[in-house]
Design a protein around this motif. Structure first.
Motif, PDB file in Angstrom:
ATOM      1  N   LYS B  45       0.842  -1.193   0.000  1.00  0.00           N
ATOM      2  CA  LYS B  45       0.000   0.000   0.000  1.00  0.00           C
ATOM      3  C   LYS B  45       0.887   1.256   0.000  1.00  0.00           C
ATOM      4  O   LYS B  45       0.629   2.219  -0.726  1.00  0.00           O
ATOM      5  N   ARG B  47       3.885   1.429  -1.069  1.00  0.00           N
ATOM      6  CA  ARG B  47       4.540   1.500  -2.384  1.00  0.00           C
ATOM      7  C   ARG B  47       3.645   2.229  -3.390  1.00  0.00           C
ATOM      8  O   ARG B  47       4.072   3.114  -4.118  1.00  0.00           O
ATOM      9  N   LYS B  48       2.377   1.841  -3.403  1.00  0.00           N
ATOM     10  CA  LYS B  48       1.435   2.473  -4.338  1.00  0.00           C
ATOM     11  C   LYS B  48       1.238   3.951  -3.968  1.00  0.00           C
ATOM     12  O   LYS B  48       1.157   4.818  -4.842  1.00  0.00           O
ATOM     13  N   ALA B  49       1.177   4.205  -2.673  1.00  0.00           N
ATOM     14  CA  ALA B  49       1.019   5.598  -2.237  1.00  0.00           C
ATOM     15  C   ALA B  49       2.196   6.443  -2.716  1.00  0.00           C
ATOM     16  O   ALA B  49       2.023   7.560  -3.214  1.00  0.00           O
ATOM     17  N   ALA B  51       4.018   5.921  -5.249  1.00  0.00           N
ATOM     18  CA  ALA B  51       3.921   6.071  -6.714  1.00  0.00           C
ATOM     19  C   ALA B  51       2.900   7.147  -7.075  1.00  0.00           C
ATOM     20  O   ALA B  51       3.170   8.027  -7.903  1.00  0.00           O
ATOM     21  N   VAL B  52       1.743   7.065  -6.429  1.00  0.00           N
ATOM     22  CA  VAL B  52       0.678   8.034  -6.717  1.00  0.00           C
ATOM     23  C   VAL B  52       1.124   9.443  -6.304  1.00  0.00           C
ATOM     24  O   VAL B  52       0.817  10.433  -6.964  1.00  0.00           O
ATOM     25  N   LYS B 217      11.783  -5.759   0.592  1.00  0.00           N
ATOM     26  CA  LYS B 217      12.148  -5.249  -0.743  1.00  0.00           C
ATOM     27  C   LYS B 217      11.393  -3.976  -1.120  1.00  0.00           C
ATOM     28  O   LYS B 217      11.842  -3.212  -1.968  1.00  0.00           O
ATOM     29  N   ASP B 220      12.544   1.581   0.627  1.00  0.00           N
ATOM     30  CA  ASP B 220      13.626   2.260  -0.091  1.00  0.00           C
ATOM     31  C   ASP B 220      14.638   2.895   0.853  1.00  0.00           C
ATOM     32  O   ASP B 220      15.793   3.068   0.490  1.00  0.00           O
TER      33      ASP B 220
END
Lengths: 92, 882
Positions: B45, B47-49, B51-52, B217, B220
């Motif tokens: 979640k 990760r997607k945040a 990205a968005v 993974k 970051d």
């Protein structure tokens, strides 16, 4: 047949996203192949990403070939950073 | 802050209930697990945040940050209460202040900072910096500042469009989860992406999950604030990490400072959150002159000075004798409770317990970090003694963290800041609040104090928004300012020598050679000196002047005090004069220093001296070297069998007199040699990577004149008008190469000349045709940093051919024509076009090729050739030139 004008502008409202994917899923039922055009997509939310992933999974189960074209670079960057490989595989 | 836990001491020291026992068992069972699906989900979640988040504008980000800051401020009391209740550390009132610092003060500093797209424009360097979020951050929070750290890390993470997942210390997991949830909701409401703030909940497997998190993974960056062990784990995760570590703040109270002010500031600082802040004062080092007075001031404000016996009792309570670090039970506790535990009776309103430490006891446990209202005090006999004692504390577990000084004496402050290794050296302020930044000073507001390598950290900064950004630098191609420099005055035409009379020279030092004396040229010069001008002649210059000649010249000039140097002769004489003048004006410089190699003279390592006490007049008696207008001088280092080129525009003569009456007696052969040298100067400067419109004009004119005139000079050497044209052309070519340099032809000619004693012009002649072919081809390697953005050597050779009258329109044919014309020029001037025409045997030549290649490859001239030759290409050129 390409599906046009389903994904337009900023896809931030969950209702709008639900409605768009609902239409898409219905179309998937009687097709072998779906070509999604993201040309007019401006902004995507986390919810959109999740719905798109979910749709791709469903289409796979139905043996419907999905392709995504005209992904704007800013949206393509979102896919890349999100590492959504199942989506990235379908972009061309 | 130093907190080292083992499962055992965790059990004994601070988790004494039955739950702790269960947790200990769980910890063992956790070791058998290697996946936590809910942590995976949390990170996916996040990760997607992240990205968005890349799509957000600065305005959207700032709106979210504002909403989160508001939420933090609204809940600051609640968060503080929860933190104190759960951790049983610190002071409620101060925890509120910490939460406010982490929100209001931080916001004040960052609200107008750019963190999206272009964040900085560096106009002078033609560069912009662009922000790229780091992505998903795993954030570890300490037990000492749990809620304020969550506030601070959430705000800087959102401001930089990152997603953050918190892993709390077990003893503060509830207040961390609650704080994170409140802030997350506020962020979502303001439009933040779902999953931008996440947290691990209190559970029996939290430690294992933290380990799993930081190695995940999808993470970051690991951002760890806490004890040494935690920070070490963060750094060993294999992820980029910002880890900040333990402190042990020494504070020097110098005799120049007001004692009561120092006592109050220290009291404010050390009692802040009951000493729970890691930049807070740990050991005071006090000048003997004010020692007693300072202790009295502390007493006045309800601090307690422990007697020797009391200090003995207190020591094992504060520093655990088994672990050797502070006793966790008393971190952030009130002074009277700590005293009570040691069996010392003090009033309940006691602010700090001060313990005087014997100066001889360098290993006293109380000289370590103690995050509680207990202060060690050392008496200093002198300033030096004080600084050494501060260093002792600084290097006893707190290197790189924080240090403080109270002094009005700027000298002692300067010494202190130079000696002490600390990321923040707080001057005349409370170190704990000063270290936080934004209150007493302009340090970035932070709850994470970088300690640099001293604390095994990656930064010494007060960790801030810029530590959570990948900063992309976008440098634009710089159009470097080019130059065109020539002597101030150039006099030309036959008889122009008499211009010497108008110069205001009083003492002229004339440098020449024996030939000029014999030919009567020297006499002509002397005859034209201004009335009343004293002069001295130095005529010992030989061909290819050495450092010895320069030294002899310097001896001659030493008692003369010239205001003018006059060089009368060929390139060797003018070069020697440049050298004598240089070392005369700057006797302290070293020849070896000035000869340091360089690629771009503007960026050279050595700083060339500025000349100007004297004037240099160059009167050339050959038409070729261009030394009369050039910034170069070649001096032979006979001892090391080297030729050293000195290059700087300070060496350029001030005045050049181009008088053909002085070259009419030059024999035909050296006339041809020097003439073809000038032709090569112009040809190479025209295709050089530094070629420009100014030099191009000179080159074309010089080439044209030499092509037409040199054969005539050979036929009619005493024709003063023809000689003047040739003399002018050589100077034009000299001006061109002085600003655009030469190339591969000269590099090869220098090598050949040095090896076989071939006159320089002749050595140039034998490579002309092959180097034109070489530069006209498609380079294996292009020379970097050319003034032209395209490879245009071929086109430029064609342009020369056209200027010499070729009627062809195709580039290839024009180049063929150019080579034919050069062959014709060489032939008419009695010059060779191949090495085989020189008196060099083939076997000797072939044997010398490795040495020739080596010398040519290292020649400065090569660096401005348009095509960078590979060693094997250079070897091929030498072979084919025979």
């Amino acid at each position: 047949m390409p599906i046009k004008n389903l994904f337009n502008g900023e896809m931030t409202s969950n209702e709008v996203i639900d409605s768009a994917f609902s239409l898409l899923e219905n179309q998937a039922l009687d097709r072998n192949e779906i070509l999604i055009n993201f040309q007019n997509l401006v902004f995507v939310s986390v919810y959109f990403l999740e719905k798109l992933e979910s749709f791709i999974e469903k289409a796979k189960k139905l043996n419907v070939k999905v392709q995504i074209k005209n992904v704007p670079p800013s949206i393509y960057k979102v896919f890349r950073v999100a590492r959504v490989n199942e989506i990235l595989k379908l972009c061309f | 802050m130093t907190m080292v836990f083992s499962p055992q001491d965790k059990h004994e020291n601070f988790v004494l209930d039955t739950e702790a026992t269960r947790l200990n068992f769980d910890f063992i069972s956790e070791l058998q697990e290697d996946s936590f699906p809910h942590v995976d989900q949390l990170l996916l979640k996040a990760r997607k945040a992240s990205a968005v988040f890349t799509q957000y504008t600065q305005g959207q980000v700032d709106k979210i940050v504002y909403a989160v800051v508001r939420a933090a401020l609204e809940h600051s009391r609640e968060f503080a209460k929860l933190a104190v209740e759960e951790t049983r550390m610190g002071l409620f009132e101060d925890k509120i202040l910490k939460n406010i610092v982490a929100s209001e003060f931080l916001y004040h500093q960052i609200k107008d900072k750019k963190t999206v797209n272009v964040i900085r424009e560096i106009k002078d360097e033609q560069m912009v910096e662009i922000a790229e979020p780091v992505g998903v951050i795993a954030a570890l929070t300490p037990v000492t500042n749990p809620t304020s750290t969550v506030i601070y890390k959430s705000i800087i993470s959102l401001k930089t469009r990152n997603a953050i997942v918190f892993s709390p210390h077990l003893m503060s997991s509830k207040c961390v989860a609650y704080t994170a949830e409140v802030l997350y909701k506020a962020a979502l409401k303001a439009g933040a992406p779902e999953g931008c703030i996440g947290w691990l909940k209190r559970n029996s497997k939290l430690r294992k999950q933290t380990n799993y998190l930081i190695h995940h993974k999808e993470v970051d960056l690991v951002f760890a604030t806490g004890g040494t062990t935690m920070v070490k784990v963060a750094y060993s995760s294999g992820k980029p990490a910002i880890g900040v570590g333990s402190g042990n703040t020494p504070v020097y109270v110098h005799k120049s400072y007001d004692v009561s002010s120092a006592a109050m500031d220290i009291c404010i600082s050390k009692t802040f959150d009951n000493g729970n802040e890691c930049p807070s004062e740990q050991t005071l080092v006090v000048d003997d002159d004010i020692y007693e007075q300072l202790l009295q001031e502390f007493k006045k404000i309800n601090c307690y000075i422990c007697k020797e016996e009391e200090t003995k009792k207190l020591t094992p309570v504060v520093i655990d004798p088994e672990t050797g670090v502070m006793n966790y039970k008393y971190v952030g506790k009130e002074a009277y409770k700590i005293a009570q535990a040691a069996g010392i009776d003090v009033p309940t309103n006691t602010k700090i317990l001060l313990c005087e430490i014997n100066s001889d006891d360098k290993n006293h446990p109380l000289l370590k970090e103690k995050l509680m209202p207990v202060l060690a005090v050392l008496r200093a006999e002198s300033e030096g003694d004080a600084l050494s004692k501060c260093l002792l504390v600084n290097h006893s577990g707190g290197t790189g963290h924080t240090a403080g000084i109270f002094a009005k004496d700027e000298n002692v402050i300067a010494k202190f800041q130079n000696l002490i290794n600390a990321g923040r050296i707080i001057v005349n302020q409370p170190t704990s609040l000063g270290g936080l930044g934004g209150m007493y000073n302009n340090l970035p507001t932070t709850l994470s104090f970088g300690c640099g390598t001293g604390g095994a950290n990656s930064t010494t900064e007060n960790v801030n928004i810029y530590n959570l950004l990948n900063i992309k630098r976008v440098p634009r191609r710089q159009i470097m300012p080019m130059w065109f420099r020539i002597p101030n005055q150039v006099y030309f035409n036959p008889g122009s020598l008499n211009v010497l009379k108008i110069f205001p020279a009083k003492n002229a030092f004339i440098v020449t050679d024996k030939t000029m004396e014999k030919l009567g040229v020297l006499k002509k010069v002397i005859d034209n000196l201004p009335n009343g001008c004293n002069f001295k002649v130095f005529s010992d210059v030989e061909s290819e002047p050495s450092k010895d000649v320069i030294d002899r010249g310097l001896t001659e000039v030493s008692n003369f005090s010239p205001d003018y140097f006059i060089a009368v002769g060929g390139g060797s004489v003018i070069d020697a004069t440049k050298g004598i003048r240089l070392f005369y004006e700057c006797p302290d410089i070293k020849f070896e220093d000035l000869s340091v190699d360089f690629v771009d003279f503007r960026k050279r390592v050595i700083s060339f001296p500025t000349l100007g006490k004297t004037k240099l007049v160059a009167i050339p008696t050959t038409s070729g070297t261009g030394s009369e207008v050039s910034p170069a001088c070649v001096i032979a280092d006979k001892k090391n069998n080297l030729k050293v080129s000195l290059f700087d525009y300070n060496l350029t003569p001030d005045i050049a007199i181009i008088d053909s009456e002085l070259v009419c007696e030059l024999p035909v052969k050296p006339s041809a040699d020097t003439g073809i040298d000038a032709f090569t100067h112009a040809l190479e400067a025209f295709v050089s990577i530094y070629a420009n419109d100014f030099t191009d004009a000179l080159c074309l004119q010089a080439i044209k004149i030499i092509y037409e005139t040199l054969p005539k000079v050979i036929q009619r050497p005493h024709d003063v008008e023809i000689r003047q044209k040739m003399h002018n052309a050589a100077t034009l070519a000299g001006m061109a190469f002085s600003n655009a340099s030469v190339g591969i032809n000269h590099a090869m000619a220098h090598a050949l000349g040095a090896k076989f004693g071939v006159p320089h012009g002749r050595a140039n002649a034998v490579f002309l045709l092959s180097t034109i072919d070489f530069n006209s081809g498609i380079p294996t390697k292009f020379m970097p940093f050319p003034n032209n953005k395209k490879y245009i050597a071929k086109e430029k050779y064609a342009e020369i051919a056209k200027s010499l009258g070729s009627q062809n329109n195709e580039i290839e044919k024009l180049i063929v024509d150019l080579k034919e014309k050069i062959k014709e020029l060489l032939s008419k001037s009695g010059l060779p076009c191949r090495i085989s025409e020189l008196d060099i045997k083939l076997d000797d030549y072939l044997a010398a090729i490795p040495d020739l290649v080596s010398k040519a490859f290292n020649d400065l001239s090569l660096r401005t050739n348009p095509r960078m030759p590979l060693v094997e290409e250079l070897e091929g050129l030498f072979r084919n030139a025979y």
